[in-house]
Design an enzyme around this catalytic site. Sequence first.
Site, PDB file in Angstrom:
ATOM      1  N   LYS A 168      41.302  -0.166   4.998  1.00 31.15           N
ATOM      2  CA  LYS A 168      41.486   0.911   4.027  1.00 31.15           C
ATOM      3  C   LYS A 168      40.610   2.093   4.465  1.00 31.15           C
ATOM      4  O   LYS A 168      39.397   2.085   4.285  1.00 31.15           O
ATOM      5  CB  LYS A 168      41.093   0.509   2.606  1.00 31.15           C
ATOM      6  N   GLU A 243      27.308  -0.690   6.342  1.00 28.91           N
ATOM      7  CA  GLU A 243      26.721   0.444   7.071  1.00 28.91           C
ATOM      8  C   GLU A 243      26.651   1.589   6.070  1.00 28.91           C
ATOM      9  O   GLU A 243      27.681   2.163   5.715  1.00 28.91           O
ATOM     10  CB  GLU A 243      27.612   0.840   8.256  1.00 28.91           C
ATOM     11  N   GLU A 375      19.999  11.572   0.597  1.00 33.01           N
ATOM     12  CA  GLU A 375      20.903  11.993   1.662  1.00 33.01           C
ATOM     13  C   GLU A 375      21.718  13.190   1.179  1.00 33.01           C
ATOM     14  O   GLU A 375      22.416  13.108   0.173  1.00 33.01           O
ATOM     15  CB  GLU A 375      21.837  10.820   1.991  1.00 33.01           C
TER      16      GLU A 375
END
Length: 469
Positions: A168, A243, A375
Site C-alpha cells: 500500500k 522505519e 521533525e
Amino acid sequence: MRHLYLNGAWQPSASSERIDVINPATEEVLDTVPAGAPADVEAAVAAARAALPSWSRTSPAERGKVLAAAAELIRERSDQIARIIATDMGAPYGVAMRVQTLMPAGVLASYAQLAETYDFEGGQVGNSRIFREPVGVVAAITPWNYPLHQIVCKVGAALAAGCTVVLKPSEVAPLAAFALAGVLDEVGLPPGVFNMISGYGPGVGEALVAHPGVDMVSFTGSTAAGRRVAALAAETIKRVALELGGKSASVILPDADLGTAAKVTVANAFLNSGQTCSAWTRMIVHRDRYDEAVRLAVEAARRYTVGDPFDEATRLGPLVSAAQRDRVVRYINRGQEEGARLVTGGGDRPLERGFYVEPTVFAGVEPGMVIEQEEIFGPVLTIIPYSRGEDEAVAIANGTPYGLAGAVWAGDEQRAVEVARRLRTGQVAVNGGQFNPRAPFGGYKQSGLGRELGEFGLEEYLEIKAVQL
Ligand code: NAD
C-alpha cells in the site's frame, strides 16, 4: 483509468472512490488513483497467500533473476520514472533521477545479487542444521517522500527472501508505485507474488495490518502512524518492521573543517526540500566557532534556488502538499515565538503558485525548543551552540526521542569515530562519509525497529528454523 494490481492483473477496486494526485509545483490535479477498500485487501491477501507456497520454493537464483530484470527495466525507463516522481512529489528532476530512481534500481539489483549469494541453508549449530525461510505474506506500507526507494527497500528484500507482498503506497504521491507494478508485471513475476492497493492509511492500511493472513508488516512513515501499526499488529503477533521519523544531528567538533561541514550539512538538511527522514536538521557547533558556522550555513542556504522541478537551476522544489507546506510554516512561526533567531528564509510563498517554502536557517536554537525536538520535514536547519566539551555535544545530539542518522565532523578521524559510537542512532557519517545503499539503515529509539538494505535488510524477511539431527 488506473486500477489496482491484484493477482497478476490490473483490476478495478471494489470501491468507486478515487484519490486526486496533485502536482505540488502547479497545485493542479494530474491524475487519480483508486481509494481501495477492505474487499480489495481480502482479494490481495488471498492472492498473496495462494502464491506463497510455490514462490517460497523457487530457488533464490531464480528470484534473483526476476529482480535483476526489474532493476534493468527501471534503469531503461529511468527518464519516464524520474519525470513521474518530479511531477507527483516535486523533487527537482536531477534528484528524482539520481536519488529517487537510479538509487532504487541499484537497491533492487543488490537484492538480486544477494538472493544468489546469501546462504539460506548452510547454518550449523552443534547437531542442528539452521535454515532461513521466508516469513510469509508481507504487507508493505510506504510514505511519499522517496516513493520508489521506500518501496524497493521492502519489496526487493521480501521477494528475494521468498515472501509474497501486498503493497500500500502513500496516497500522496502514489504514481511511482504504479510504475513499479508495471515493471514487475512485465518481468513475469507469477500472479499473486506482488499485489498493490492504492488507498488511505486508516482504511486500506489498517485492514492490511490487522489481517490474519498477513505474517509481517513492514512500515515506513511517521512515528505516530507507526505506533498505531505496531499496536494493531500486536493483536495477531505479527512481525513488525518500522522505519519512522528522525531529527538527526550534525555534530561539529572545534577542529573540524568548518567550511565543508557547514556546506554538506546544509545540503543534507535540504535534500528533497528537507523531506528526508535521515536529514541532519540540527547542526551542533562549539561556541568558539558558532558565528562563523552560522555565516557559512546562511551563505550555503541562500544558494538553494527555489523553483520548478524541471528547471535546471532549481535546487529546492516544492513541498509535497499544501498540508505539508502549512505544517512547515507553523514550525517556522513557532521557532520565532520560542526566541530562535531566523537568519535566512522563512517565507512561505516565494513563487506565485506551488507549495514552496524558502530555504530557512535558525540560529540561537536551544535544546528543548520545539523546532529542536520535532521533525519539521521541510527545508529548515536549526543551529545549536554548545560551550563545554564533547559530552555536552553528544548529550544534545542524543536529546530527542529519535535516533535515525547523524554526522560527526572533526580533524581527528579516530576521535570522530569515538563520538559517532556515542550517538544513539542507526547511521553516522564521519567527515561526510558517503551514503552506502548496502549498509543497514534504521532507527534507534522512536525512529523505528529493524533495519533495511543489504544483508541485514534481507534477514528482516526470514524466519530461522533449527533441525536437530
Ligand atoms: P505517514 O505516517 O502519514 O504515512 C505513511 C504511510 O502509512 C502511508 O502509506 C499512509 O497511508 C500509511 N498510514 C497512515 N496511517 C496509517 C494507519 N493508521 N495504519 C496503516 N497505515 C497508515 O507518513 P508520511 O507523511 O507519508 O511520510 C513522512 C514520514 O515518514 C516522516 O515522519 C518521515 O520521517 C518518515 N520516513 C521514515 C523513513 C525511514 O526510513 N525511517 C523513510 C522515509 C520517511
